[in-house]
Design a protein around this motif. Structure first.
Motif, PDB file in Angstrom:
ATOM      1  N   SER A   5       0.814  -1.214   0.000  1.00 40.26           N
ATOM      2  CA  SER A   5       0.000   0.000   0.000  1.00 40.26           C
ATOM      3  C   SER A   5       0.847   1.264   0.000  1.00 40.26           C
ATOM      4  O   SER A   5       0.316   2.377  -0.002  1.00 40.26           O
ATOM      5  CB  SER A   5      -0.935   0.009   1.213  1.00 40.26           C
ATOM      6  N   ASP A  27       0.342   4.168  -2.902  1.00 38.13           N
ATOM      7  CA  ASP A  27      -0.954   4.849  -2.781  1.00 38.13           C
ATOM      8  C   ASP A  27      -1.029   5.675  -1.516  1.00 38.13           C
ATOM      9  O   ASP A  27      -1.560   6.802  -1.520  1.00 38.13           O
ATOM     10  CB  ASP A  27      -2.093   3.830  -2.806  1.00 38.13           C
ATOM     11  N   ASN A  56      -1.620   9.684  -1.286  1.00 42.08           N
ATOM     12  CA  ASN A  56      -2.790  10.200  -0.570  1.00 42.08           C
ATOM     13  C   ASN A  56      -2.424  11.017   0.659  1.00 42.08           C
ATOM     14  O   ASN A  56      -3.305  11.501   1.370  1.00 42.08           O
ATOM     15  CB  ASN A  56      -3.702   9.038  -0.154  1.00 42.08           C
TER      16      ASN A  56
END
Length: 322
Positions: A181, A184, A188
């Motif tokens: 993850s 991403d 973000n």
């Protein structure tokens, strides 16, 4: 009688033709290459290597890929494999196998004494990726950042070790998430950076650098020496926005075989690898980082066929590998 003679002559002709064809059949050598699970970067390297060997030998040597669950399995297979078996592993596992330690405890160490080295393949390289367009930063610049290092992997273990070694554990906040993850989460704004270990250029860093400004941590020579790990340079321009060389560490990976492989086959594989390395690098950047100096990362001994190539090519070989 004439009919019998014609049949006999025909039979002789077929027999002679068959005998003449035998050398051509005997010239083809089949090699099994065991590296990693399908879909991984190292499995893709195996695909590229097999194509390079086939092209470089005009089909005289063909390489069949076998999926693997990891380096320990690759080394374990030595106990039941013979002949033209090639596998990839960090050299440290070969050392443990020969000593009967770690995952090889209780196994006959003599079975692993027949392991012999061929050539290096792309190393598992540490990447410390941080949001921000400074390009290259130092370890101290991680202070106050929220970093994802992952769990259970080589990269996670090394990252934790370095944070402890350089007394940064109180200064860096560790994110509790899977490393997959990382890109991403960085985009973000959930984290300030992530650590990943892979051959370079690694896809998740390419993807991240294409969508936002990033920096990579570069270590000093003294820091690299303190880690005890192999030194690795990620060349400038490997990733967008990184215009300087990045000095980091890596876990070397080597293509090994055993004494069951004949000298000529080992010589041909090694020679073809080096002769085709540049062409492979033109197709996939991870081959570009391979240099003859990486032979020094091997443990154990070189296969006599590989050693013959290195001596012929004038490549320096440490005495301990002979």
């Amino acid at each position: 009688m004439r009919k019998f003679r014609r049949l006999t002559l025909a039979a002789i002709t077929v027999f002679v033709a068959g005998v003449a064809a035998l050398p051509a059949l005997a010239q083809q050598t089949r090699v099994t290459y065991k590296s990693a699970a399908a879909g991984t970067a190292y499995y893709q390297m195996g695909v590229e290597l097999s194509e390079a060997i086939k092209a470089g030998t005009d089909g005289a040597v063909t390489v069949t890929l076998e999926e693997s669950q990891g380096s320990v399995q690759n080394v374990m297979a030595v106990m039941r494999r013979g002949g033209n078996y090639v596998f990839t592993t960090p050299p440290s596992l070969v050392t443990k196998a020969m000593a009967g330690k770690g995952p090889f405890e209780g196994r006959p160490a003599s079975a692993f004494g027949k392991i012999r080295g061929l050539f290096p393949i792309p190393a598992i390289t540490m990447h410390w990726v941080v949001k921000g367009g400074d390009g290259v930063i130092g370890l101290k610049d991680l202070a106050g950042r929220h970093i994802l290092i992952g769990r259970g992997s080589f990269g996670a273990r090394e990252a934790q070790r370095y944070l402890e070694l350089f007394e940064l554990t109180d200064d860096v906040r560790i994110a509790d998430a899977d490393i997959g993850s990382g890109p991403d989460a960085l985009k973000n704004g959930q984290i300030d950076g992530f650590v990943t270990a892979s051959s370079f250029p690694t896809p998740n860093v390419i993807e991240t650098a294409a969508s936002l400004d990033i920096s990579l941590v570069s270590l000093t020579p003294e820091q690299i020496e303190r880690t005890g790990a192999a030194h690795q340079t990620i060349p400038a321009g490997t990733y967008a926005g990184i215009d300087e060389d990045v000095e980091t560490t890596s876990l070397p990976v080597i293509a090994y075989t055993t004494t069951g492989m004949d000298e000529e086959t080992a010589y041909t594989l090694t020679r073809t690898f080096w002769e085709r390395r540049e062409a492979m690098a033109d197709e996939s950047g991870w081959w570009a980082g391979i240099t003859p100096e990486m032979i020094g990362n091997m443990t154990g001994k070189l296969h006599p066929g590989a050693l013959r190539y290195y001596d012929e090519a004038g490549i320096e070989v440490p005495e301990r590998l002979r």
